[in-house]
Design a protein around this motif. Structure first.
Motif, PDB file in Angstrom:
ATOM      1  N   PHE A  73       0.826  -1.209   0.000  1.00  0.00           N
ATOM      2  CA  PHE A  73       0.000   0.000   0.000  1.00  0.00           C
ATOM      3  C   PHE A  73       0.863   1.263   0.000  1.00  0.00           C
ATOM      4  O   PHE A  73       0.740   2.137  -0.853  1.00  0.00           O
ATOM      5  CB  PHE A  73      -0.850  -0.013   1.282  1.00  0.00           C
ATOM      6  CG  PHE A  73      -2.306   0.201   1.057  1.00  0.00           C
ATOM      7  CD1 PHE A  73      -3.047  -0.728   0.349  1.00  0.00           C
ATOM      8  CD2 PHE A  73      -2.951   1.318   1.579  1.00  0.00           C
ATOM      9  CE1 PHE A  73      -4.399  -0.542   0.161  1.00  0.00           C
ATOM     10  CE2 PHE A  73      -4.289   1.513   1.383  1.00  0.00           C
ATOM     11  CZ  PHE A  73      -5.019   0.581   0.675  1.00  0.00           C
ATOM     12  N   VAL A  74       1.736   1.327   1.007  1.00  0.00           N
ATOM     13  CA  VAL A  74       2.553   2.530   1.189  1.00  0.00           C
ATOM     14  C   VAL A  74       3.523   2.703   0.007  1.00  0.00           C
ATOM     15  O   VAL A  74       3.715   3.814  -0.496  1.00  0.00           O
ATOM     16  CB  VAL A  74       3.320   2.466   2.525  1.00  0.00           C
ATOM     17  CG1 VAL A  74       4.290   3.624   2.657  1.00  0.00           C
ATOM     18  CG2 VAL A  74       2.345   2.470   3.685  1.00  0.00           C
ATOM     19  N   THR A  75       4.099   1.588  -0.444  1.00  0.00           N
ATOM     20  CA  THR A  75       5.036   1.664  -1.563  1.00  0.00           C
ATOM     21  C   THR A  75       4.331   2.139  -2.827  1.00  0.00           C
ATOM     22  O   THR A  75       4.849   2.988  -3.561  1.00  0.00           O
ATOM     23  CB  THR A  75       5.668   0.280  -1.814  1.00  0.00           C
ATOM     24  OG1 THR A  75       6.307  -0.131  -0.627  1.00  0.00           O
ATOM     25  CG2 THR A  75       6.668   0.339  -2.947  1.00  0.00           C
ATOM     26  N   LEU A 142      -1.020  10.350  11.364  1.00  0.00           N
ATOM     27  CA  LEU A 142      -0.054   9.295  11.063  1.00  0.00           C
ATOM     28  C   LEU A 142      -0.757   8.163  10.319  1.00  0.00           C
ATOM     29  O   LEU A 142      -1.261   7.225  10.923  1.00  0.00           O
ATOM     30  CB  LEU A 142       0.582   8.783  12.354  1.00  0.00           C
ATOM     31  CG  LEU A 142       1.311   9.847  13.181  1.00  0.00           C
ATOM     32  CD1 LEU A 142       1.773   9.279  14.508  1.00  0.00           C
ATOM     33  CD2 LEU A 142       2.489  10.419  12.416  1.00  0.00           C
ATOM     34  N   THR A 143      -0.818   8.259   8.987  1.00  0.00           N
ATOM     35  CA  THR A 143      -1.561   7.293   8.185  1.00  0.00           C
ATOM     36  C   THR A 143      -0.714   6.765   7.023  1.00  0.00           C
ATOM     37  O   THR A 143       0.392   7.252   6.793  1.00  0.00           O
ATOM     38  CB  THR A 143      -2.795   7.957   7.558  1.00  0.00           C
ATOM     39  OG1 THR A 143      -2.320   9.008   6.711  1.00  0.00           O
ATOM     40  CG2 THR A 143      -3.722   8.544   8.598  1.00  0.00           C
ATOM     41  N   ALA A 144      -1.274   5.778   6.321  1.00  0.00           N
ATOM     42  CA  ALA A 144      -0.596   5.247   5.134  1.00  0.00           C
ATOM     43  C   ALA A 144      -0.369   6.361   4.118  1.00  0.00           C
ATOM     44  O   ALA A 144       0.667   6.416   3.450  1.00  0.00           O
ATOM     45  CB  ALA A 144      -1.439   4.127   4.521  1.00  0.00           C
ATOM     46  N   MET A 221       8.163   6.012  11.656  1.00  0.00           N
ATOM     47  CA  MET A 221       7.785   7.226  12.369  1.00  0.00           C
ATOM     48  C   MET A 221       6.464   7.809  11.876  1.00  0.00           C
ATOM     49  O   MET A 221       5.768   8.496  12.617  1.00  0.00           O
ATOM     50  CB  MET A 221       8.904   8.267  12.252  1.00  0.00           C
ATOM     51  CG  MET A 221      10.162   7.856  12.987  1.00  0.00           C
ATOM     52  SD  MET A 221      11.579   8.915  12.647  1.00  0.00           S
ATOM     53  CE  MET A 221      11.363  10.211  13.851  1.00  0.00           C
ATOM     54  N   VAL A 222       6.105   7.535  10.615  1.00  0.00           N
ATOM     55  CA  VAL A 222       5.014   8.293  10.016  1.00  0.00           C
ATOM     56  C   VAL A 222       3.712   7.518   9.819  1.00  0.00           C
ATOM     57  O   VAL A 222       2.639   8.100   9.833  1.00  0.00           O
ATOM     58  CB  VAL A 222       5.499   8.899   8.666  1.00  0.00           C
ATOM     59  CG1 VAL A 222       4.369   9.539   7.917  1.00  0.00           C
ATOM     60  CG2 VAL A 222       6.588   9.922   8.922  1.00  0.00           C
ATOM     61  N   THR A 223       3.783   6.172   9.678  1.00  0.00           N
ATOM     62  CA  THR A 223       2.551   5.473   9.285  1.00  0.00           C
ATOM     63  C   THR A 223       1.660   5.072  10.460  1.00  0.00           C
ATOM     64  O   THR A 223       0.603   4.489  10.255  1.00  0.00           O
ATOM     65  CB  THR A 223       2.839   4.205   8.460  1.00  0.00           C
ATOM     66  OG1 THR A 223       3.703   3.374   9.216  1.00  0.00           O
ATOM     67  CG2 THR A 223       3.466   4.550   7.139  1.00  0.00           C
TER      68      THR A 223
END
Lengths: 294, 284
Positions: A73-75, A142-144, A221-223
Motif C-alpha cells: 500500500f505505502v510503496t 499518522l496514516t498510510a 515514524m510516520v505510518t
C-alpha cells in the motif's frame, strides 16, 4: 622469492574481494536459520496468508498478510509521488535545462538524495502529519497516506538522478535524426528519447520500488503502526520494516516472536532481491540494445 | 499555432512543474529543519550531555557516538572494499568471477537497512557475543557501506590510464609495486570521494544500529568498543517516541536533525563537487 610474494598479494586481494559474497550468503543463511524454528510451529502458508498479527497474545498469531499489504500500500502510494516527479524532473534536466542550469541542478538533486531517512521521518511527524490531519479532518495524521507522501518525496531525488543518467545515455544521433525529419522537441522526446531510454527509466523505477519497500525509519515514524489490513489510505498501518524495528526490542531472544521477526526479514529480503535482479536484468539488456545503436 | 507546438508547450510546462514541485518539497524540508533547528543550537547543545530527563542540556554523547560508529564502519569497510576493487581492476580475474562478484555487490547494495540490522543482531551481538556495542554497530554499518566503497574505488581505479601502469611495469617494477606506488596514489582523490560519501551514509543510518549499538540514554560517555552508545539519528527517533514531555523533546529533536542534516549534506556536497571535477578532467 619475488614470484611467491606477488602471488601472496594476489591471493590476499582475492580473498578480501570475496567478502561481499560472504556477507550476502551470511545474511541469507542467518535469516533462514533464525526464522526456521517458527516454521516448525506454524505452517508457511498461515504465516504468509494469516490475517492476524498478534505476536504477544496467548496463543500468539503470526499472520503477516496485514504487514505485507501495508508495505505494498505505502510503496504503491510512494510510487504515485516519486515516479511522475522524479521522471518529470529528469526530463526537465535533460531537455529544457541549459548546460549551466543542468550542471547546477543535477548535483543539487544528488546532494539532496543523501538526506538521512530519519530526518524525513521526523519532518513527516512534525510537519506533514499535523497538516494532513487538519486538511482531511482525521483522528490522526499518522496514516498510510502520510507515509506514502513522505516516502515518495524521499525517493524522488534518487529516481530523478538515475532516470537522468538513462536519458543522457541516449545517443545524440537519435535526437538529431528525429529533429531532422521535422519532429519538434516534444515529439522527439516522447517518440524517440523516452522509448530508447525506456529500460533505463524502468530500472530507476524498480530501484525506487525496492528502496521504498525496504525503507524503515520513515514508515516507522510516520505510518502510525496499527497491524491491520489497510482498507483506506487514511488510516494507520504497519509495514514489514517498521514491524521489525518496533518489535525487536520487546521480543525475547530465541522466542517465537523473535523468529517471526526474522521471518519477516526473510520475506523482505526475498522481495528486494527479486526487484534488484529484475533491475539488473533490464539494465543489461538495455546496454546491449544501445551499444548496438552506437 | 500548430497543434504539435501546443502539445510541446503543455508538455514542457508539465515537466517544469514536476521539477518545481520536487525542489519545493525538498526546499520545505531544508527550510523547516533549519529555521526551527537553529533555535536549539548553542555551544552547550553541542558540548553538554542531556539533563533533566532528556528535556534540557545538549546532545554531545550522541554526536560523539555517531562519530565513533562512523569511524569504525570506515575502518572495517575501506580495506575490504579497496581490496575488492583492486582485485577486480588490477588482477582482472576470469569473467565468471567478475560476474559473480558484481551480482553479489549489487544485491548487497539493495538489501534493506533493517535486514542488515537483523544480521548484525544475530551474528555480531549474539553469535560473536559482542553485545549491543560500538563494535557490533560499526561492523553492521561497515557491511552496509561496503558496496558503495567498492564501486567508488573501482571507478577511481579504472580511470587511471593504462599507460601509467605499463610505464611502471616496463621499468621493471612488479605488479604489487605498480599498484602501491603508481595506481593507488593517483587514484586516491577518487577513493577519498567514495569514503566521504560513505561517511555521510553511515552517519545517517538508523535502522541497522537500533538492535546492534544504540541506546536512547546512557550515563556518561562510552568507555570501550564494547560499550553501548547514543547516536544522533537514533536520538531523533527516541526523542519523538519515548519520554514524557513531547514539546521540549521535539525542539531538541529539531536541533539534532539540523546537525545531522547539515553534516551529511556538507559531506555529500564536498564529495559530489570533487567527483564532478575529476570526471571533467578525465573527459577533457
Amino acid at each position: 622469492m619475488h614470484r611467491v610474494r606477488e602471488n601472496i598479494y594476489k591471493w590476499v586481494f582475492a580473498i578480501m574481494a570475496f567478502a561481499s559474497i560472504i556477507f550476502l550468503v551470511g545474511i541469507t543463511i542467518t535469516l533462514i536459520t533464525q526464522s526456521f524454528p517458527l516454521f516448525r510451529e506454524i505452517p508457511v502458508k498461515s504465516f504468509l496468508l494469516g490475517k492476524a498479527w498478534y505476536p504477544t497474545y496467548d496463543p500468539p498469531e503470526f499472520g503477516t498478510f496485514p504487514l505485507v499489504a501495508a508495505s505494498v500500500f505505502v510503496t504503491f502510494g510512494a510510487l504515485l509521488v516519486c515516479v511522475p516527479l522524479g521522471i518529470g524532473s529528469a526530463l526537465y534536466m535533460n531537455e529544457i535545462a541549459g548546460y549551466r542550469q543542468k550542471s547546477l541542478l543535477k548535483p543539487l538533486i544528488e546532494i539532496l538524495a543523501s538526506i538521512p531517512s530519519v530526518v524525513y521521518g521526523f519532518f513527516g511527524m512534525v510537519i506533514v502529519a499535523p497538516f494532513i490531519q487538519k486538511v482531511f479532518n482525521l483522528p490522526t495524521g499518522l496514516t498510510a497516506f502520510t507515509g506514502s507522501i513522505v516516502l515518495g518525496i524521499m525517493a524522488t531525488p534518487t529516481v530523478a538522478s538515475i532516470a537522468e543518467d538513462a536519458l543522457s545515455f541516449v545517443p545524440k544521433s537519435f535526437r538529431e535524426a528525429s529533429l531532422a525529419v521535422g519532429a519538434n522537441r516534444w515529439q522527439t522526446l516522447i517518440k524517440v528519447v523516452i522509448p530508447s531510454a525506456g529500460s533505463g527509466i524502468s530500472t530507476a523505477v524498480i530501484l525506487g520500488i525496492s528502496r521504498a519497500i525496504g525503507e524503515t525509519m520513515t514508515v516507522l515514524m510516520v505510518t502510525g503502526g496499527a497491524a491491520i489490513i489497510p482498507k483506506s489510505f487514511f488510516q494507520p498501518v504497519r509495514p514489514m520494516t517498521s514491524t521489525i524495528a518496533a518489535e525487536m526490542g520487546e521480543a525475547v531472544f530465541g522466542g517465537l516472536h523473535y523468529n517471526a521477526l526474522f521471518a519477516i526479514g526473510l520475506v523482505l529480503f526475498i522481495i528486494t532481491l527479486f526487484f534488484n535482479i529484475l533491475a539488473e536484468f533490464i539494465s543489461n539488456r538495455y546496454r546491449l540494445k544501445l551499444g548496438a545503436g552506437r | 499555432m500548430k497543434k504539435s507546438n501546443i502539445s510541446q508547450k503543455i508538455g514542457f510546462f508539465v515537466i517544469s512543474l514536476c521539477l518545481i514541485a520536487t525542489l519545493f518539497f525538498l526546499g520545505t524540508i531544508l527550510y523547516f529543519i533549519t529555521v526551527r533547528g537553529i533555535r536549539s543550537i548553542s555551544w552547550e547543545f553541542l558540548t553538554k550531555p542531556p539533563s533533566g530527563g532528556m528535556t534540557e542540556g545538549g546532545v554531545s554523547p550522541a554526536i560523539l557516538g555517531t562519530f565513533y560508529l562512523t569511524i569504525g564502519a570506515i575502518l572495517f569497510a575501506l580495506p575490504l572494499g579497496l581490496a575488492c576493487a583492486i582485485y577486480l581492476t588490477e588482477y582482472t580475474p576470469k569473467n565468471i568471477v567478475v560476474k559473480i562478484l558484481r551480482i553479489s555487490i549489487n544485491n548487497l547494495a539493495g538489501v534493506p537497512s533493517v535486514v542488515f540490522g537483523l544480521f548484525g543482531l544475530a551474528v555480531f551481538v549474539k553469535f560473536f557475543n559482542f553485545g549491543v556495542s560500538i563494535l557490533s554497530g560499526s561492523l553492521t554499518l561497515g557491511i552496509l557501506i561496503l558496496p558503495g566503497i567498492i564501486s567508488a574505488s573501482q571507478e577511481a581505479l579504472t580511470a587511471i590510464p593504462q599507460s601509467l601502469r605499463e610505464a611502471s611495469l616496463a621499468l621493471g617494477a612488479s605488479k604489487w609495486q605498480t599498484i602501491r606506488k603508481i595506481v593507488l596514489p593517483s587514484s586516491m582523490p577518487g577513493i577519498l570521494t567514495g569514503v566521504i560519501l560513505s561517511i555521510g551514509r553511515a552517519a545517517g543510518e538508523t535502522a541497522p544500529i537500533i538492535f546492534t549499538a544504540a541506546v536512547f540514554y546512557m550515563h556518561g560517555y562510552p568507555k570501550s568498543i564494547f560499550s553501548e552508545v547514543m547516536a544522533l539519528p537514533y536520538h531523533i527517533y527516541g526523542l519523538m517516541t519515548e519520554g514524557t514531555s513531547p514539546e521540549k523533546q521535539t525542539q531538541i529533536a529539531y536541533g539534532c536533525a539540523l546537525i545531522l542534516m547539515f553534516f551529511v549534506l556538507l559531506l555529500s556536497a564536498i564529495a559530489i563537487y570533487f567527483r564532478q571535477k575529476q570526471r571533467r578532467v578525465q573527459h577533457g
